[in-house]
Design a protein around this motif. Structure first.
Motif, PDB file in Angstrom:
ATOM      1  N   TYR A  74      29.710  51.367   9.531  1.00 45.56           N
ATOM      2  CA  TYR A  74      30.274  51.115   8.200  1.00 45.56           C
ATOM      3  C   TYR A  74      29.524  51.891   7.123  1.00 45.56           C
ATOM      4  O   TYR A  74      30.129  52.561   6.296  1.00 45.56           O
ATOM      5  N   SER A  75      28.193  51.823   7.154  1.00 51.51           N
ATOM      6  CA  SER A  75      27.426  52.511   6.121  1.00 51.51           C
ATOM      7  C   SER A  75      27.490  54.024   6.274  1.00 51.51           C
ATOM      8  O   SER A  75      27.250  54.768   5.324  1.00 51.51           O
ATOM      9  N   SER A  76      27.819  54.515   7.471  1.00 58.68           N
ATOM     10  CA  SER A  76      27.889  55.966   7.680  1.00 58.68           C
ATOM     11  C   SER A  76      29.249  56.539   7.279  1.00 58.68           C
ATOM     12  O   SER A  76      29.429  57.761   7.264  1.00 58.68           O
ATOM     13  N   ARG A  95      35.542  51.531  13.735  1.00 55.48           N
ATOM     14  CA  ARG A  95      34.832  52.388  12.783  1.00 55.48           C
ATOM     15  C   ARG A  95      33.946  53.393  13.525  1.00 55.48           C
ATOM     16  O   ARG A  95      33.830  54.551  13.118  1.00 55.48           O
ATOM     17  N   GLN A  96      33.323  52.933  14.611  1.00 55.16           N
ATOM     18  CA  GLN A  96      32.492  53.862  15.373  1.00 55.16           C
ATOM     19  C   GLN A  96      33.343  54.933  16.045  1.00 55.16           C
ATOM     20  O   GLN A  96      32.923  56.084  16.178  1.00 55.16           O
ATOM     21  N   GLN A 116      23.828  54.500  13.738  1.00 53.18           N
ATOM     22  CA  GLN A 116      23.845  53.120  14.219  1.00 53.18           C
ATOM     23  C   GLN A 116      24.929  52.272  13.567  1.00 53.18           C
ATOM     24  O   GLN A 116      25.677  51.584  14.248  1.00 53.18           O
ATOM     25  N   ASP A 117      25.009  52.288  12.245  1.00 52.70           N
ATOM     26  CA  ASP A 117      25.926  51.414  11.522  1.00 52.70           C
ATOM     27  C   ASP A 117      27.192  52.181  11.165  1.00 52.70           C
ATOM     28  O   ASP A 117      27.172  53.033  10.271  1.00 52.70           O
ATOM     29  N   GLU A 156      21.190  55.172  18.187  1.00 46.18           N
ATOM     30  CA  GLU A 156      21.548  53.764  18.379  1.00 46.18           C
ATOM     31  C   GLU A 156      23.038  53.543  18.082  1.00 46.18           C
ATOM     32  O   GLU A 156      23.408  52.699  17.252  1.00 46.18           O
ATOM     33  N   SER A 183      24.235  49.676  18.936  1.00 44.12           N
ATOM     34  CA  SER A 183      23.376  48.506  18.779  1.00 44.12           C
ATOM     35  C   SER A 183      23.908  47.503  17.761  1.00 44.12           C
ATOM     36  O   SER A 183      23.557  46.326  17.798  1.00 44.12           O
ATOM     37  N   ALA A 184      24.793  47.948  16.843  1.00 40.07           N
ATOM     38  CA  ALA A 184      25.358  47.039  15.839  1.00 40.07           C
ATOM     39  C   ALA A 184      26.656  46.394  16.308  1.00 40.07           C
ATOM     40  O   ALA A 184      27.286  45.651  15.557  1.00 40.07           O
ATOM     41  N   GLY A 219      34.259  46.904  13.835  1.00 44.91           N
ATOM     42  CA  GLY A 219      33.073  47.735  14.028  1.00 44.91           C
ATOM     43  C   GLY A 219      33.280  48.797  15.093  1.00 44.91           C
ATOM     44  O   GLY A 219      32.886  49.952  14.928  1.00 44.91           O
TER      45      GLY A 219
END
Length: 339
Positions: A103-105, A161-162, A100-101, A181, A184-185, A158
């Motif tokens: 950045y954190s991944s 990054r994805q 989903q995120d 997801e 979703s961010a 964002g």
């Protein structure tokens, strides 16, 4: 697209155990209860439902992050459930994930080149030059370029990054990507870009997707089939168009009713109809009967005591609801199609 299932999930149960203040094992919480699903090569299965319905538990179990309590998950000739999260390299290479995120991944201390080539460094015999060339190819697949190789995740939007996360997931040419997801961010316009990118890469590379989301409209756009989860149960499954345009289960209808309408007057009319409708109890785990019985406007007395079987639905797919008791019960092969 092959008719043979790439991933066949049969009677899958996923259980978490609580802990007491003394650290002792507490009561079990069954996040997934007897799920049956299948995904064919090159197909997208959208798995939708509210938060807490069990969608991510299925995803994490397929990825080997959470053990299956019982049931099977056949990926080709291998039963992933029997491996108890210890997937051999040959299997793990074929199942990748985008979370989903974005950045954190992604590791913020690594460059894009390091992130995208990490799977190649660990799982292949490529040298550094070959890995770099492959990284450039992968970035171009997701509409980025070699100029991005030396940058770090914080230097991207964002959506970018994805795209990097997707490039990394594609590095080992997997057969299945779990998308938990994935948009979703992101803002709406970026969501559309990423979904279209995933759609293009799937068709070009023949990858299968397990797409986890709560937005039925978005899932309908990219999925071949949709499965709907409620409190750990698969309550409906079928072709994407049929589920979206002619939902069978009352819960699926409720999810679609939550999708905003473009017509302001129609949106107001629906809001007023909801206010006039009788209130239903909030969802809670039921020891017996249909899991949706306390919220269902069509609940019958038998729903209180009996778990409805899975019935075949006109137009394709299945639904677990006594409203279709005059239909044929579906075989338990996870496909919603005749065995």
């Amino acid at each position: 697209m092959s008719d043979k299932a790439l991933l066949e999930i049969t009677d899958l149960w996923v259980t978490y155990w609580g802990r007491s203040l003394l650290g002792l094992a507490g009561k079990p919480f069954h996040a997934v209860k007897g799920a049956n699903l299948s995904i064919r090569a090159g197909e997208t299965l959208g798995l939708v439902g509210e938060s807490g319905s069990g969608k991510s538990s299925i995803a994490n179990t397929v990825l080997g992050l959470v053990p299956a309590a019982s049931g099977s998950m056949r990926f080709g000739d291998v039963d992933l459930a029997s491996l108890r999260m210890r997937y051999p390299s040959a299997v793990r290479n074929q199942i990748q994930a985008v979370f989903q995120d974005p950045y954190s991944s992604l590791n913020p201390s690594m460059t894009v080149e390091d992130i995208v080539t990490e799977p190649l460094r660990v799982h292949t015999a490529m040298n550094r030059s070959e890995r770099r060339d492959r990284a450039i190819e992968l970035l171009e697949l997701v509409s980025l370029s070699r100029e991005h190789l030396e940058r770090h995740p914080h230097q991207f939007s964002g959506g970018q990054r994805q795209r990097i996360a997707i490039a990394s997931a594609l590095a080992l040419q997997p057969k299945l990507i779990v998308l938990d997801e994935p948009v979703s961010a992101l803002d709406v316009s970026t969501q559309n870009q990423i979904i279209n990118l995933l759609y293009e890469r799937r068709d070009a590379l023949g990858i299968a997707y397990l797409l986890i989301a709560h937005d039925l409209a978005l899932v309908h756009h990219i999925s071949d089939r949709i499965a709907v989860m409620y409190l750990g149960h698969i309550v409906e499954e079928g072709p994407s168009d049929r589920v979206y345009k002619a939902p069978a289960h009352p819960y699926t209808k409720a999810l679609l009713d939550a999708v905003p309408l473009l017509d302001p007057q129609a949106q107001r009319d629906r809001r007023e109809a909801r206010k006039a409708a009788p209130a239903h109890e909030m969802p809670r785990m039921a020891a017996t009967g249909c899991p949706y019985k306390n919220r269902c406007p069509s609940a019958m007395p038998r729903c209180q005591a009996e778990m409805p079987p899975v019935y075949e639905i006109d137009g394709g797919g299945t639904a677990s609801c006594f409203l279709y008791a005059d239909h044929v019960e579906a075989p338990k092969n996870g496909t919603g199609r005749a065995a």
